[in-house]
Design a protein around this motif. Structure first.
Motif, PDB file in Angstrom:
ATOM      1  N   GLU A  11       0.836  -1.194   0.000  1.00 53.43           N
ATOM      2  CA  GLU A  11       0.000   0.000   0.000  1.00 53.43           C
ATOM      3  C   GLU A  11       0.876   1.250   0.000  1.00 53.43           C
ATOM      4  O   GLU A  11       0.627   2.202  -0.721  1.00 53.43           O
ATOM      5  CB  GLU A  11      -0.875  -0.016   1.246  1.00 53.43           C
ATOM      6  CG  GLU A  11      -2.168   0.755   1.098  1.00 53.43           C
ATOM      7  CD  GLU A  11      -3.082   0.472   2.265  1.00 53.43           C
ATOM      8  OE1 GLU A  11      -2.794   0.986   3.360  1.00 53.43           O
ATOM      9  OE2 GLU A  11      -4.048  -0.286   2.089  1.00 53.43           O
ATOM     10  N   ARG A  12       1.930   1.164   0.830  1.00 50.37           N
ATOM     11  CA  ARG A  12       2.791   2.333   0.928  1.00 50.37           C
ATOM     12  C   ARG A  12       3.513   2.576  -0.405  1.00 50.37           C
ATOM     13  O   ARG A  12       3.644   3.690  -0.860  1.00 50.37           O
ATOM     14  CB  ARG A  12       3.816   2.149   2.051  1.00 50.37           C
ATOM     15  CG  ARG A  12       4.390   3.487   2.502  1.00 50.37           C
ATOM     16  CD  ARG A  12       5.208   3.344   3.741  1.00 50.37           C
ATOM     17  NE  ARG A  12       6.355   2.488   3.531  1.00 50.37           N
ATOM     18  CZ  ARG A  12       7.275   2.246   4.474  1.00 50.37           C
ATOM     19  NH1 ARG A  12       7.142   2.755   5.684  1.00 50.37           N
ATOM     20  NH2 ARG A  12       8.299   1.466   4.230  1.00 50.37           N
ATOM     21  N   ALA A  13       3.900   1.449  -1.031  1.00 44.58           N
ATOM     22  CA  ALA A  13       4.591   1.583  -2.311  1.00 44.58           C
ATOM     23  C   ALA A  13       3.681   2.243  -3.333  1.00 44.58           C
ATOM     24  O   ALA A  13       4.078   3.177  -4.042  1.00 44.58           O
ATOM     25  CB  ALA A  13       5.035   0.214  -2.813  1.00 44.58           C
ATOM     26  N   SER A  14       2.419   1.782  -3.360  1.00 46.36           N
ATOM     27  CA  SER A  14       1.518   2.353  -4.364  1.00 46.36           C
ATOM     28  C   SER A  14       1.231   3.814  -4.035  1.00 46.36           C
ATOM     29  O   SER A  14       1.104   4.643  -4.930  1.00 46.36           O
ATOM     30  CB  SER A  14       0.229   1.536  -4.447  1.00 46.36           C
ATOM     31  OG  SER A  14      -0.640   1.920  -3.418  1.00 46.36           O
ATOM     32  N   SER A  15       1.122   4.115  -2.742  1.00 50.21           N
ATOM     33  CA  SER A  15       0.863   5.513  -2.404  1.00 50.21           C
ATOM     34  C   SER A  15       2.092   6.354  -2.738  1.00 50.21           C
ATOM     35  O   SER A  15       1.971   7.490  -3.185  1.00 50.21           O
ATOM     36  CB  SER A  15       0.472   5.635  -0.926  1.00 50.21           C
ATOM     37  OG  SER A  15       1.561   6.069  -0.164  1.00 50.21           O
ATOM     38  N   ASP A  16       3.273   5.778  -2.584  1.00 49.14           N
ATOM     39  CA  ASP A  16       4.491   6.471  -3.011  1.00 49.14           C
ATOM     40  C   ASP A  16       4.463   6.714  -4.514  1.00 49.14           C
ATOM     41  O   ASP A  16       4.764   7.809  -4.993  1.00 49.14           O
ATOM     42  CB  ASP A  16       5.734   5.631  -2.669  1.00 49.14           C
ATOM     43  CG  ASP A  16       6.197   5.920  -1.238  1.00 49.14           C
ATOM     44  OD1 ASP A  16       5.562   6.789  -0.601  1.00 49.14           O
ATOM     45  OD2 ASP A  16       7.161   5.282  -0.802  1.00 49.14           O
ATOM     46  N   GLY A  17       4.046   5.648  -5.240  1.00 52.93           N
ATOM     47  CA  GLY A  17       3.966   5.753  -6.694  1.00 52.93           C
ATOM     48  C   GLY A  17       2.977   6.823  -7.105  1.00 52.93           C
ATOM     49  O   GLY A  17       3.241   7.621  -8.012  1.00 52.93           O
ATOM     50  N   ARG A  18       1.853   6.857  -6.377  1.00 47.09           N
ATOM     51  CA  ARG A  18       0.843   7.861  -6.717  1.00 47.09           C
ATOM     52  C   ARG A  18       1.394   9.271  -6.496  1.00 47.09           C
ATOM     53  O   ARG A  18       1.209  10.161  -7.303  1.00 47.09           O
ATOM     54  CB  ARG A  18      -0.392   7.624  -5.857  1.00 47.09           C
ATOM     55  CG  ARG A  18      -1.679   7.928  -6.583  1.00 47.09           C
ATOM     56  CD  ARG A  18      -2.874   7.610  -5.708  1.00 47.09           C
ATOM     57  NE  ARG A  18      -3.032   6.191  -5.484  1.00 47.09           N
ATOM     58  CZ  ARG A  18      -3.511   5.668  -4.347  1.00 47.09           C
ATOM     59  NH1 ARG A  18      -3.833   6.458  -3.339  1.00 47.09           N
ATOM     60  NH2 ARG A  18      -3.654   4.371  -4.221  1.00 47.09           N
ATOM     61  N   ARG A  19       2.095   9.378  -5.351  1.00 48.76           N
ATOM     62  CA  ARG A  19       2.641  10.694  -5.037  1.00 48.76           C
ATOM     63  C   ARG A  19       3.657  11.106  -6.115  1.00 48.76           C
ATOM     64  O   ARG A  19       3.672  12.244  -6.570  1.00 48.76           O
ATOM     65  CB  ARG A  19       3.310  10.658  -3.661  1.00 48.76           C
ATOM     66  CG  ARG A  19       3.417  12.043  -3.035  1.00 48.76           C
ATOM     67  CD  ARG A  19       3.876  11.941  -1.595  1.00 48.76           C
ATOM     68  NE  ARG A  19       2.935  11.233  -0.755  1.00 48.76           N
ATOM     69  CZ  ARG A  19       3.281  10.522   0.335  1.00 48.76           C
ATOM     70  NH1 ARG A  19       4.541  10.408   0.679  1.00 48.76           N
ATOM     71  NH2 ARG A  19       2.363   9.923   1.058  1.00 48.76           N
ATOM     72  N   ALA A  20       4.455  10.121  -6.539  1.00 47.37           N
ATOM     73  CA  ALA A  20       5.469  10.412  -7.563  1.00 47.37           C
ATOM     74  C   ALA A  20       4.782  10.821  -8.867  1.00 47.37           C
ATOM     75  O   ALA A  20       5.211  11.764  -9.549  1.00 47.37           O
ATOM     76  CB  ALA A  20       6.338   9.179  -7.800  1.00 47.37           C
ATOM     77  N   TRP A  21       3.684  10.123  -9.158  1.00 45.11           N
ATOM     78  CA  TRP A  21       2.968  10.457 -10.404  1.00 45.11           C
ATOM     79  C   TRP A  21       2.448  11.884 -10.349  1.00 45.11           C
ATOM     80  O   TRP A  21       2.586  12.652 -11.295  1.00 45.11           O
ATOM     81  CB  TRP A  21       1.811   9.464 -10.584  1.00 45.11           C
ATOM     82  CG  TRP A  21       1.145   9.639 -11.903  1.00 45.11           C
ATOM     83  CD1 TRP A  21       1.482   9.037 -13.069  1.00 45.11           C
ATOM     84  CD2 TRP A  21       0.046  10.512 -12.191  1.00 45.11           C
ATOM     85  NE1 TRP A  21       0.658   9.460 -14.076  1.00 45.11           N
ATOM     86  CE2 TRP A  21      -0.230  10.367 -13.565  1.00 45.11           C
ATOM     87  CE3 TRP A  21      -0.723  11.391 -11.421  1.00 45.11           C
ATOM     88  CZ2 TRP A  21      -1.258  11.062 -14.190  1.00 45.11           C
ATOM     89  CZ3 TRP A  21      -1.751  12.086 -12.047  1.00 45.11           C
ATOM     90  CH2 TRP A  21      -2.006  11.920 -13.419  1.00 45.11           C
ATOM     91  N   TRP A  22       1.842  12.233  -9.203  1.00 42.94           N
ATOM     92  CA  TRP A  22       1.304  13.594  -9.061  1.00 42.94           C
ATOM     93  C   TRP A  22       2.412  14.625  -9.165  1.00 42.94           C
ATOM     94  O   TRP A  22       2.216  15.689  -9.738  1.00 42.94           O
ATOM     95  CB  TRP A  22       0.582  13.747  -7.716  1.00 42.94           C
ATOM     96  CG  TRP A  22      -0.823  13.229  -7.788  1.00 42.94           C
ATOM     97  CD1 TRP A  22      -1.307  12.099  -7.213  1.00 42.94           C
ATOM     98  CD2 TRP A  22      -1.913  13.826  -8.495  1.00 42.94           C
ATOM     99  NE1 TRP A  22      -2.627  11.941  -7.510  1.00 42.94           N
ATOM    100  CE2 TRP A  22      -3.035  12.991  -8.308  1.00 42.94           C
ATOM    101  CE3 TRP A  22      -2.053  14.967  -9.278  1.00 42.94           C
ATOM    102  CZ2 TRP A  22      -4.268  13.260  -8.856  1.00 42.94           C
ATOM    103  CZ3 TRP A  22      -3.298  15.244  -9.828  1.00 42.94           C
ATOM    104  CH2 TRP A  22      -4.390  14.394  -9.615  1.00 42.94           C
TER     105      TRP A  22
END
Lengths: 228, 505
Positions: free
Chosen positions: A9-20
């Motif tokens: 979950e943290r990885a995906s939220s990191d990925g989302r943050r990176a995307w934004w």
């Protein structure tokens, strides 16, 4: 399990943050493009400084600006018959030519050693729309502040936004395909012609399609008529 | 029970509808359809309007007590309480006198004593000057006759003996008009140099107000480079067109109508079907509306029964409102001095208030006389309450009685809420009373940008003056806040720098 889930979950939220973050950067990159177009458009495509998401955003904002301009500008400056306007129709009448022109340019430039992929052309064209958005949106507000006598300010800014965008589109095409200015001019005309050809083919296709469809419909009717 | 009640209710509704039907029919059965009178809105769409004029009576040969009925009457002329009708087919002119609402035939003018020949041959137009002298455009006798009020021949205006007039052509006077100083203006068939002008003593002094020659660049290139000399000789050359009719207003300006043009030219105001010519022949008609005064703004296509409005005649009321008579659809168009359409009414047909062959229009006061050459009838129109209000508001405005004019416009708005001029009139009066915000609302209703802009400037000035504190505060905040933030950031960095290095930068 729970630990794994958590980390995922943290990885995906990191990925989302990176995307934004990347999205925000590519949006902000537009300011670089519009003020330093030659450099900007080259890096946009060849250095991956732009993103398709930002391009979609600009295109959407452009259509929104166009419609808002018609609906919300003070009547002193634009006399659009609001009672007859269908905003979806108006937006589509701008979106479709835009896409068809991009397509025509891609189709032609691929044949004549243009470097740009369709995605690149689309992105460059969308980034070229930014001055229109940046000037026209405030102009809508301005139109409610100035009076008819001061219309020349309004008109000058309006022409600036259009000329600037057209210039950017030109430079964008040049940099994306790595063409000389002269070749780009020729391709601008060729693109318009190509768009007309596409339009013609689409019309022919649809008329043939409706004929074919009509044939099957009448065939079905005939069978039903014979059977009952 | 409920079914019964329902059916009873239905029956009642049906009965009520049947009872009310005659009422509904009555509203239409006075002969005026709801589209008889109309106006165009800002978008160029037809807006139905109350009737500005209604038929008072129709004068036929019978009602005038004529032994030989009129044949193809061509023109009307009104002077004082007398109406002159040119009965072209019978080579005579009818003089009709008006007494209140009664019209009676005074005399039939069919000759001029002492002229050679004394009788007329296809007269086309008549004019009467202030002394009562009668002028007749005697088409097939190739002359304009002038006689005094007892029909004694005074003088005749013949073919101009001048090199500018092609002597091989016959002199065919078609329309004439006389100004207050006795100058005669003649519109002759086959003459495209403008109006032929004669001084009061009968000498020819030239032409005025020629139509400008129109051709486009493409025509020019085609004719110059792509046609042989023989082809060019066969084609028609670029020549100015002839006017259709003329009228001289109180101020001595000539109003002329023109019916030869292309539809394309009309919409871009190149054709100018109505012109107001000054003494050197320039068109000085004022056009302050979004659409030029061209009659109907939309039509199906050029054909015999449709196409653009073609003004056969024009007349100018004493308050400078001009009224043009359209042959295409038998309509009457009224314009104010600013070129804004006041009303349009009429239609094609053979009942009261409709025309088959619109040919001439005249006025007495505010009453209009419309001549139909096919029906041989003169339709007398009198303004309704609505029509009178329009005139009243215009007159009050011209007199400088702006507030009174606004009240009249308000009264008019209760009859026709689509009347742009009323909104503008009220807005102007509100500006004078310094009610700018309300005025802006009225101008916006009428899409009047210039007046709106003017009212808005006053409104904005007052709004800024009233809220000057806020305006200054906002500006100061916009400048001060970024400055303060920048300062704070810099200080923070200096502190950090000091903490790291122990040095003051």
């Amino acid at each position: 399990m729970s630990v794994l889930g958590f980390s995922a979950e943290r990885a995906s939220s990191d990925g989302r943050r990176a995307w934004w973050k990347h999205y925000g950067e590519t949006l902000r990159y537009a300011t670089h493009v519009i003020f330093r177009p030659f450099d900007g458009f080259w890096d946009l495509v060849h250095e991956k400084r732009g993103s398709l998401a930002a391009a979609h955003t600009f295109l959407f904002l452009f259509l929104l600006t166009y419609v808002l301009r018609l609906m919300c500008t003070n009547f002193q400056f634009i006399s659009a018959p609001i009672q007859y306007i269908n905003i979806y129709e108006r937006a589509a009448s701008l979106l479709l030519p835009f896409l068809v022109l991009c397509l025509a340019n891609w189709a032609l430039s691929t044949l004549f050693d243009g470097k740009g992929r369709f995605q690149d052309i689309y992105m460059a064209m969308c980034y070229a729309l930014v001055p229109y958005i940046l000037i026209q949106l405030p102009l809508i507000l301005l139109s409610h502040v100035i009076s008819y006598d001061e219309a020349s300010y309004y008109q000058v800014l309006q022409s600036v936004s259009i000329v600037w965008s057209l210039f950017l589109a030109f430079v964008g095409l040049m940099q994306v395909h790595d063409y000389t200015p002269g070749k780009t001019i020729i391709f601008v005309f060729a693109t318009v012609f190509g768009a007309l050809v596409i339009l013609f083919l689409v019309l022919v296709f649809f008329s043939l399609l409706s004929d074919a469809f009509g044939f099957f419909v009448s065939l079905y009717r005939e069978i039903v008529f014979r059977l009952y | 029970m409920t079914v019964k009640r329902l059916s009873l209710w239905l029956a009642f509704c049906l009965a009520a509808a049947l009872a009310l039907q005659p009422l509904a029919a009555m509203a239409i059965e006075d002969g005026y359809s709801s589209t008889y009178t109309y106006n165009y809105d800002y978008w160029g769409d037809v807006r139905e309007s109350p009737d500005a004029y209604r038929v008072d009576q129709v004068l036929y040969s019978q009602t005038l007590g004529l032994e030989t009925p009129m044949r193809s009457p061509q023109s009307l002329f009104a002077q004082g309480n007398d109406l002159y009708v040119v009965d072209s087919g019978n080579n005579r002119i009818l003089e009709i006198h008006r007494e209140g609402n009664d019209y009676s035939l005074t005399r039939i003018i069919d000759h001029a004593d002492g002229a050679e020949p004394a009788t007329f041959n296809t007269p086309r137009d008549v004019a009467v000057d202030e002394e009562g002298n009668i002028y007749v455009a005697d088409l097939n006798n190739h002359r304009v006759l002038m006689m005094d009020k007892d029909l004694q021949f005074i003088r005749s205006y013949e073919k101009p003996n001048d090199s500018t007039f092609d002597q091989a052509l016959n002199f065919l006077p078609n329309k004439i008009n006389v100004d207050s100083s006795g100058r005669v203006f003649v519109l002759a068939t086959n003459v495209n140099k403008g109006l032929i002008k004669y001084e009061a003593d009968g000498t020819f002094t030239g032409y005025i107000g020629a139509n400008k020659v129109t051709y486009d660049l493409w025509d020019y290139i085609w004719k110059s480079f792509f046609t042989t000399k023989e082809q060019r000789a066969q084609q028609e050359s670029f020549v100015p067109t002839e006017y259709e009719n003329i009228y001289i207003d109180e101020g001595g300006f000539i109003y002329a109508t023109n019916t030869v043009f292309s539809e394309y030219d009309l919409l871009y105001d190149v054709a100018k079907p109505i012109r107001r010519l000054n003494s050197i022949g320039n068109d000085i008609l004022i056009k302050n509306d979004r659409y030029p005064p061209i009659g109907d703004l939309e039509w199906v296509e050029q054909s015999q029964n449709d196409g653009p409005s073609k003004f056969k005649d024009i007349t100018v009321l004493d308050n400078d409102i001009y009224v043009a008579f359209d042959r295409t659809r038998g309509r009457v168009f009224g314009y104010d001095p600013q070129g804004i359409m006041l009303w349009a009414f009429g239609t094609k047909g053979n009942y009261e208030g409709a025309f088959q062959g619109a040919i001439s229009i005249e006025h007495m006061g505010h009453d209009l006389y419309c001549l139909d050459e096919n029906e041989c009838s003169i339709t007398v129109f009198t303004p309704t309450e609505y029509g009178n209000l329009i005139y009243q508001a215009n007159d009050e405005y011209l007199k400088g009685d702006y507030d009174k004019s606004a009240d009249t416009w308000r009264e008019l708005l209760t009859m026709n809420a689509n009347y742009n001029l009323a909104f503008i009139g009220i807005g102007r009066s509100l500006v004078r009373q310094e009610h700018y915000e309300e005025a802006m609302h009225y101008f916006e209703m009428a899409h009047d940008r210039e007046n709106y802009g003017r009212a808005y400037r006053y409104y904005r000035k007052i709004a800024i003056e009233r809220n000057i504190g806020w305006v200054v505060a906002v500006i100061v905040l916009l400048l001060a806040v970024p400055f303060a933030i920048g300062r704070a950031r810099k200080m923070k960095e200096e502190v950090k720098h000091y903490e790291r290095t122990g040095l003051l930068s």
